[in-house]
Design a protein around this motif. Structure first.
Motif, PDB file in Angstrom:
ATOM      1  N   GLY A  18     -42.262  11.252  -2.209  1.00 33.92           N
ATOM      2  CA  GLY A  18     -42.980  10.282  -1.597  1.00 33.92           C
ATOM      3  C   GLY A  18     -43.626  10.308  -0.563  1.00 33.92           C
ATOM      4  O   GLY A  18     -43.954  11.745  -0.033  1.00 33.92           O
ATOM      5  N   ILE A  83     -48.578   8.122  -3.585  1.00 36.55           N
ATOM      6  CA  ILE A  83     -46.629   8.323  -2.620  1.00 36.55           C
ATOM      7  C   ILE A  83     -46.188   9.216  -2.694  1.00 36.55           C
ATOM      8  O   ILE A  83     -46.221  10.181  -2.333  1.00 36.55           O
ATOM      9  CB  ILE A  83     -46.163   7.251  -2.324  1.00 36.55           C
ATOM     10  CG1 ILE A  83     -46.714   5.910  -2.103  1.00 36.55           C
ATOM     11  CG2 ILE A  83     -44.732   7.565  -2.128  1.00 36.55           C
ATOM     12  CD1 ILE A  83     -46.009   4.976  -1.632  1.00 36.55           C
ATOM     13  N   GLY A 127     -38.243   4.880  -5.745  1.00 35.83           N
ATOM     14  CA  GLY A 127     -38.084   3.437  -4.948  1.00 35.83           C
ATOM     15  C   GLY A 127     -37.472   2.901  -6.331  1.00 35.83           C
ATOM     16  O   GLY A 127     -36.513   3.193  -6.676  1.00 35.83           O
ATOM     17  N   GLU A 130     -41.498   1.162  -7.682  1.00 31.25           N
ATOM     18  CA  GLU A 130     -42.966   1.132  -7.110  1.00 31.25           C
ATOM     19  C   GLU A 130     -43.620   2.394  -7.271  1.00 31.25           C
ATOM     20  O   GLU A 130     -44.984   1.982  -7.338  1.00 31.25           O
ATOM     21  CB  GLU A 130     -42.350   0.505  -5.580  1.00 31.25           C
ATOM     22  CG  GLU A 130     -41.844   0.018  -5.434  1.00 31.25           C
ATOM     23  CD  GLU A 130     -41.189   0.082  -4.065  1.00 31.25           C
ATOM     24  OE1 GLU A 130     -42.171   0.115  -2.733  1.00 31.25           O
ATOM     25  OE2 GLU A 130     -40.422  -0.730  -3.546  1.00 31.25           O
ATOM     26  N   PHE A 131     -43.193   3.430  -7.690  1.00 26.84           N
ATOM     27  CA  PHE A 131     -44.219   4.582  -7.671  1.00 26.84           C
ATOM     28  C   PHE A 131     -44.313   5.402  -8.553  1.00 26.84           C
ATOM     29  O   PHE A 131     -42.328   5.775  -9.112  1.00 26.84           O
ATOM     30  CB  PHE A 131     -45.045   4.863  -5.910  1.00 26.84           C
ATOM     31  CG  PHE A 131     -43.559   5.860  -5.961  1.00 26.84           C
ATOM     32  CD1 PHE A 131     -43.065   7.066  -5.631  1.00 26.84           C
ATOM     33  CD2 PHE A 131     -42.852   4.723  -4.661  1.00 26.84           C
ATOM     34  CE1 PHE A 131     -42.333   7.617  -5.187  1.00 26.84           C
ATOM     35  CE2 PHE A 131     -42.075   5.448  -4.029  1.00 26.84           C
ATOM     36  CZ  PHE A 131     -40.789   6.853  -4.578  1.00 26.84           C
ATOM     37  N   SER A 457     -42.292   2.568   1.144  1.00 24.66           N
ATOM     38  CA  SER A 457     -41.610   2.180  -0.056  1.00 24.66           C
ATOM     39  C   SER A 457     -40.338   1.259   0.523  1.00 24.66           C
ATOM     40  O   SER A 457     -39.807   2.364   1.007  1.00 24.66           O
ATOM     41  CB  SER A 457     -41.746   2.646  -1.199  1.00 24.66           C
ATOM     42  OG  SER A 457     -40.442   2.330  -2.306  1.00 24.66           O
ATOM     43  N   SER A 458     -40.290  -0.316   0.092  1.00 29.05           N
ATOM     44  CA  SER A 458     -39.094  -1.047   0.275  1.00 29.05           C
ATOM     45  C   SER A 458     -38.129   0.139  -0.364  1.00 29.05           C
ATOM     46  O   SER A 458     -37.225  -0.243   0.688  1.00 29.05           O
ATOM     47  CB  SER A 458     -39.454  -2.012   0.381  1.00 29.05           C
ATOM     48  OG  SER A 458     -39.680  -2.008  -1.562  1.00 29.05           O
TER      49      SER A 458
END
Length: 572
Positions: A18, A83, A127, A130-131, A457-458
């Motif tokens: 990312g 990302i 993640g 998320e991406f 990203s978390s």
């Protein structure tokens, strides 16, 4: 065991991903060289292995030299934070910056680039879903024998390496023998690996990605991928990953069976892949194929060395095999290309063995010339007393190895793609701390220009370290600072290999000396100062401050000069 119970963990485990959405890569004027015309020549003994100054660049995030390759294999931007997508940097971009003199002016003697061979063609969940996570970083290999088209063409690779060599700069490939990439939906579709549910290619997205792959599908279908003789994957017909470092599936990636003594044939997907250069090799193990595939880049192009990823997850004797084959391949290439080689130095390998520090162990007896030093980034680099303690410790340990007939080296850094970027507002002092450290040093792209973090990203905070190079917002003062430090280091093997001795606490002053090389350094000096150099330089010797470019003569063991930053004293 089926793969399905692992899917939630899989999404959280994609650690090598990312970066952020950044403006398109644009060209900035090359910074002027910081070396004055009167700078001394490099010491003859300061060869690469004795004084490695490595610049690590995530090629895709650096500079776009050929926009025509940006959408290879159908790869697309996500239109959001970008990302984990490809940003456009390529081998042609690296060559363009070489031609501008960017790396020469910076004083580095090696470029470590992300693995340029073909990666998985599509994306996986990054993640916590998320991406879209593409393999722009080079850690999800698909075909080790051909270039990834986003990176460029064979001619562009050859031009890049030849241009670097002409400037005395070595090229190191990042390589992985622990694992290939996941099987993504795009690759399965393009290479006709029959493990997708009907309609998958048209309907899959970030949220439903795994539901379109038939992880519990027939053994014969999954055998069309790598196959159980090649990797541990926990699928039908594949052995499970183990629980130790050597057999585990790191981040649930398929684990190459490099420990197996069983000869194998090419995996079915490679046998059918139209553009592969892979061929069946008689009586060859998985390890043997990987060693051959990786060192063929050395034999064909003159790659000078490898940075080895995830080294502790592969058997030590595999690394010895890789080093032996790489050494022979580079010697063969140099014999065939005497006009293109830098010198006759042997093949060089540095390994990632998290969380290795400055100590000697079995890795150095099994192919490695150096290991990444995970210790320095966590030290108190901005406190002179703590810094001197670290310098003395590092110099002492490295010297003991040489004195005992078992030399070793480490490659220190302040920022990393897998950990974090050093505080952007403290890069001036951190640059000084790193570039004056004993052992080898590694600059992470953008530390010299104050490249900012990207969004995180978390599920994968490390991705923020891989933003695109900030060509439109370079901190020119910081870049000039790095150039002076790095060029000074390049001239002085004493900084890497010398005996360390503190000369003064305030301002902090030290000497670093070998039998043939001597330097004195004063950190955070300002205005008119007197520097005690007795025992290092003799009265009557003319010294040059490589930072300010001014000179002074030693008198009564002292030189007096006007400081404009750190004082970097060398014999004029």
């Amino acid at each position: 065991m089926t793969f399905l119970p692992r899917l939630a963990a899989l999404s959280a485990a994609l650690l090598l991903a990312g970066c952020a959405a950044t403006p398109p890569l644009a060209q900035a004027p090359a910074a002027a060289s910081a070396t004055a015309a009167t700078a001394p020549s490099p010491k003859a003994e300061a060869g690469f292995a004795a004084n490695p100054i490595v610049y690590f660049v995530v090629t895709d995030r650096f500079y776009n030299g050929n926009p025509a390759n940006d959408r290879s294999y159908g790869r697309q931007p996500d239109g959001e934070r970008e990302i984990g997508t490809f940003h456009g940097g390529d081998l042609a971009g690296l060559t363009a910056k070489l031609n501008e003199g960017y790396f020469k002016n910076l004083g580095v003697n090696a470029l470590w680039i992300t693995a340029p061979y073909e990666q998985l063609r599509g994306w996986v969940q990054g993640g916590k879903a998320e991406f879209k996570h593409y393999s722009y970083h080079g850690y999800y290999a698909l075909d080790y024998t051909v270039l990834d088209q986003n990176m460029g063409t064979p001619d562009e690779l050859r031009r890049f390496i030849d241009t670097a060599h002409a400037q005395g700069i070595r090229v190191l490939f990042d390589v992985v023998m622990n694992h290939p990439g996941y099987l993504d939906i795009e690759t399965a579709q393009q290479l006709k690996i029959p493990v997708l549910w009907p309609g998958a290619y048209e309907k899959y997205n970030l949220k439903n990605y795994h539901s379109w792959i038939d992880y519990n599908g027939e053994q014969e279908k999954w055998a069309e991928w790598w196959g159980g003789d090649w990797v541990r994957a926990g699928l039908h017909g594949y052995p499970e990953g183990g629980s130790d470092d050597l057999t585990m599936q790191l981040a649930y990636l398929p684990d190459f069976r490099t420990d197996s003594k069983q000869p194998v044939s090419l995996p079915p997907f490679l046998k059918k892949k139209a553009d592969t250069r892979a061929v069946d090799l008689p009586n060859t193990t998985v390890r043997g194929y990987l060693v051959k595939w990786l060192t063929d880049w050395v034999l064909d192009y003159g790659v000078d060395g490898f940075r080895v990823d995830t080294a502790k997850h592969v058997e030590l004797d595999a690394w010895a095999d890789l080093k032996q084959a790489g050494t022979q391949a580079l010697a063969d290439w140099k014999a065939r290309n005497p006009d293109k080689k830098i010198d006759d130095a042997p093949f060089w390998m540095v390994g990632e063995v998290f969380p290795h520090g400055v100590e000697r162990d079995a890795y150095f007896d099994n192919g490695f010339d150096s290991l990444l030093n995970f210790d320095l980034q966590d030290r108190q680099l901005l406190d002179p007393q703590a810094l001197d303690s670290m310098y003395a410790e590092y110099a002492g340990k490295l010297s003991q190895g040489r004195a005992g007939g078992k030399p070793f080296d480490v490659l220190s850094y302040i920022s990393s793609h897998d950990t974090r970027l050093f505080h952007r507002e403290k890069l001036f002092d951190a640059a000084s701390a790193l570039m004056l450290a004993p052992g080898g040093v590694q600059i992470f792209y953008g530390d010299e220009t104050a490249r900012p973090d990207g969004p995180a990203s978390s599920g994968d905070p490390q991705q923020s370290t891989r933003s695109s190079m900030n060509w439109n917002s370079i901190d020119q003062a910081l870049l000039a600072h790095w150039q002076k430090l790095t060029q000074f280091r390049a001239r002085h093997v004493a900084l890497a290999r010398g005996e360390h001795r503190k000369l003064s606490d305030a301002p902090y002053t030290f000497a670093r000396t070998t039998q043939d090389d001597r330097v004195v350094v004063v950190l955070k000096a300002q205005g008119e100062i007197s520097v005690n150099v007795a025992g290092v330089f003799r009265d009557g010797e003319v010294l040059r401050d490589a930072y300010s470019g001014t000179s002074a003569t030693v008198s009564a063991g002292v030189v007096k000069l006007q400081a404009t930053g750190p004082v970097l004293l060398e014999k004029a």
